[in-house]
Design a protein around this motif. Structure first.
Motif, PDB file in Angstrom:
ATOM      1  N   PRO A  43       0.811  -1.222   0.000  1.00  0.00           N
ATOM      2  CA  PRO A  43       0.000   0.000   0.000  1.00  0.00           C
ATOM      3  C   PRO A  43       0.841   1.267   0.000  1.00  0.00           C
ATOM      4  O   PRO A  43       0.353   2.335  -0.331  1.00  0.00           O
ATOM      5  N   ASP A  44       2.108   1.171   0.423  1.00  0.00           N
ATOM      6  CA  ASP A  44       2.992   2.336   0.419  1.00  0.00           C
ATOM      7  C   ASP A  44       4.439   1.865   0.341  1.00  0.00           C
ATOM      8  O   ASP A  44       4.727   0.667   0.389  1.00  0.00           O
ATOM      9  N   ARG A  75       1.835  -0.390   7.507  1.00  0.00           N
ATOM     10  CA  ARG A  75       0.404  -0.606   7.334  1.00  0.00           C
ATOM     11  C   ARG A  75       0.174  -2.091   7.097  1.00  0.00           C
ATOM     12  O   ARG A  75       0.555  -2.642   6.070  1.00  0.00           O
ATOM     13  N   GLY A  76      -0.397  -2.748   8.092  1.00  0.00           N
ATOM     14  CA  GLY A  76      -0.651  -4.179   7.973  1.00  0.00           C
ATOM     15  C   GLY A  76      -0.029  -4.952   9.111  1.00  0.00           C
ATOM     16  O   GLY A  76       1.197  -4.928   9.292  1.00  0.00           O
ATOM     17  N   ASP A  77      -0.855  -5.620   9.883  1.00  0.00           N
ATOM     18  CA  ASP A  77      -0.358  -6.399  11.019  1.00  0.00           C
ATOM     19  C   ASP A  77       0.481  -7.582  10.572  1.00  0.00           C
ATOM     20  O   ASP A  77       1.396  -8.005  11.281  1.00  0.00           O
ATOM     21  N   GLY A 112       7.941  -5.580   3.405  1.00  0.00           N
ATOM     22  CA  GLY A 112       7.314  -6.818   2.953  1.00  0.00           C
ATOM     23  C   GLY A 112       8.232  -7.630   2.068  1.00  0.00           C
ATOM     24  O   GLY A 112       8.317  -8.858   2.189  1.00  0.00           O
ATOM     25  N   LEU A 113       8.941  -6.970   1.145  1.00  0.00           N
ATOM     26  CA  LEU A 113       9.893  -7.671   0.289  1.00  0.00           C
ATOM     27  C   LEU A 113      11.009  -8.286   1.114  1.00  0.00           C
ATOM     28  O   LEU A 113      11.386  -9.454   0.910  1.00  0.00           O
ATOM     29  N   SER A 147       5.624 -10.352  10.871  1.00  0.00           N
ATOM     30  CA  SER A 147       6.715 -11.048  10.193  1.00  0.00           C
ATOM     31  C   SER A 147       8.063 -10.451  10.568  1.00  0.00           C
ATOM     32  O   SER A 147       9.046 -11.176  10.789  1.00  0.00           O
ATOM     33  N   LEU A 148       8.110  -9.127  10.668  1.00  0.00           N
ATOM     34  CA  LEU A 148       9.365  -8.469  11.023  1.00  0.00           C
ATOM     35  C   LEU A 148       9.766  -8.792  12.452  1.00  0.00           C
ATOM     36  O   LEU A 148      10.934  -9.099  12.730  1.00  0.00           O
TER      37      LEU A 148
END
Length: 409
Positions: free
Chosen positions: A96-97, A182-184, A104-105, A189-190
């Motif tokens: 989303p941003d 943005r995103g649980d 995420g990558l 994951s991090l």
């Protein structure tokens, strides 16, 4: 939290900024900040090549790329590790941003690397112990404690998780941890990645001194994640000290990313090694003058048999077609220093038709090429494949490529 969203090379007018926000935009995000005409407390802000996000108090300063985020992520992933890149990677279209996309990558590649478990290996340890382990470090022992028996300065090998590969992953993860996501799912994951590396020493790296990893069959599955971590750390994610408080940030220089992508993709298309197709800093000594005082560091050079067969430069800017004079002068210097009959200039934007400038006095042809970064990854790599053919053609001094326009200078 307030988010101030800006776009690369786009001016936003009449922004209300605190002094700290203004200074951070200027010094860290390298934007041009000027007082708005007719105002005493508003600013016109124009970002440059630098994109990313920096937290300043309760404000998230965010500069997004002018190309789609999915394309920027492709450049980032491919520049880090071409061999392992997946064109259908779901992270490209789901972000989303900018910040969430990069994190995420990174977490996706780390999850793939850690599927077999945490990598372990041998590392050399120097310590002061009450008993002998490994070998006694006599030089350190005599220098630090002359005449004393204990403790003993020893050097030994330890086999555990605290190795360079894991330290690089942890360093990048810690830099990204406090950024607004943005995103649980990505946030979890991090944190899961950081928890899995709890037995690893927290490293401190300078951007100019990121360790290089030697790849073998034992650690090759770590390569995509580690090389992306190295690239993120090298492009600098600053911790901006403010007293004892650290201000987290993610900074990506698009000019550096574009140059790295072009070099990595051409290297891959040519099946060349890093020594055969080096970066500017690792290029064999190249000088313009006979005294060797004018050092040149071309972005692109090809040394297939120990001799330079191709020279080129990369510019992250838009070109109208024939090339900009200062860039062509620089390219001519490269061709002169290498005594090659041709050199190539690659822009990040411009018309699809290539151009050629014939320089009769120097007997040199200067080629001007343009990449379209808005194209899907498959089409962009096809452009790179075409350029790889021109690398060989220009290096061998062959005829003008089909479709090139002749320009005189």
């Amino acid at each position: 939290m307030r988010t101030l969203r800006l776009r690369e090379w786009t001016t936003t007018h009449a922004l209300a900024l605190t002094a700290r926000e203004r200074d951070t935009l200027r010094t860290v995000l390298r934007a041009t900040v000027q007082p708005t005409t007719g105002s005493t407390d508003r600013y016109d802000v124009t970002p440059g090549n630098t994109i990313g996000a920096v937290l300043v108090g309760e404000t998230n300063l965010l500069i997004e790329p002018k190309i789609p985020i999915s394309r920027m992520l492709f450049l980032l992933g491919y520049a880090a590790e071409p061999n392992a890149w997946r064109h259908d990677d779901a992270t490209l279209g789901a972000a989303p941003d900018l910040v969430t996309g990069v994190v995420g990558l990174f977490t996706t590649l780390c999850d793939r690397a850690l599927r077999r478990g945490i990598l372990t290996g041998y590392r050399s340890v120097e310590a002061d112990l009450p008993t002998v382990r490994g070998r006694i470090n006599l030089a350190h022992q005599l220098r630090a404690r002359p005449g004393l028996d204990l403790p003993l300065a020893v050097r030994y090998d330890e086999h555990d998780e605290d190795i360079t590969e894991n330290q690089l992953l942890l360093a990048a993860a810690l830099k990204l941890r406090n950024l607004p996501l943005r995103g649980d799912t990505i946030r979890r994951s991090l944190h899961r990645l950081i928890d899995s590396l709890q037995n690893v020493t927290v490293p401190i790296y300078r951007p100019a001194a990121i360790p290089i990893v030697t790849w073998t069959r034992l650690n090759l599955h770590y390569r995509p994640a580690v090389e992306l971590a190295r690239l993120l750390l090298r492009m600098h994610s600053p911790d901006l000290a403010s007293g004892s408080t650290e201000t987290p940030g993610l900074i990506i220089d698009m000019a550096v990313l574009f140059e790295t992508f072009v070099r990595a993709s051409l290297r891959e298309a040519l099946h060349a090694s890093p020594d055969q197709f080096p970066s500017g800093d690792n290029c064999p000594p190249l000088t313009l003058d006979a005294q060797g005082r004018v050092r040149l560091k071309p972005d692109l050079s090809y040394w297939p048999h120990g001799q330079c067969a191709f020279i080129g430069d990369v510019k992250y800017k838009r070109d109208t077609g024939p090339g900009q004079s200062s860039d062509l002068y620089q390219l001519l210097a490269y061709a002169t220093a290498t005594q090659l009959p041709a050199a190539t200039l690659i822009y990040a934007d411009g018309p699809p038709e290539p151009h050629i400038h014939q320089i009769p006095a120097a007997k040199v042809n200067l080629y001007v090429q343009h990449l379209d970064l808005t194209k899907p990854p498959k089409d962009l790599l096809q452009q790179i494949d075409h350029l790889s053919l021109l690398v060989m053609a220009a290096g061998e001094g062959t005829q003008t490529p089909t479709g090139a326009r002749r320009q005189s200078r």
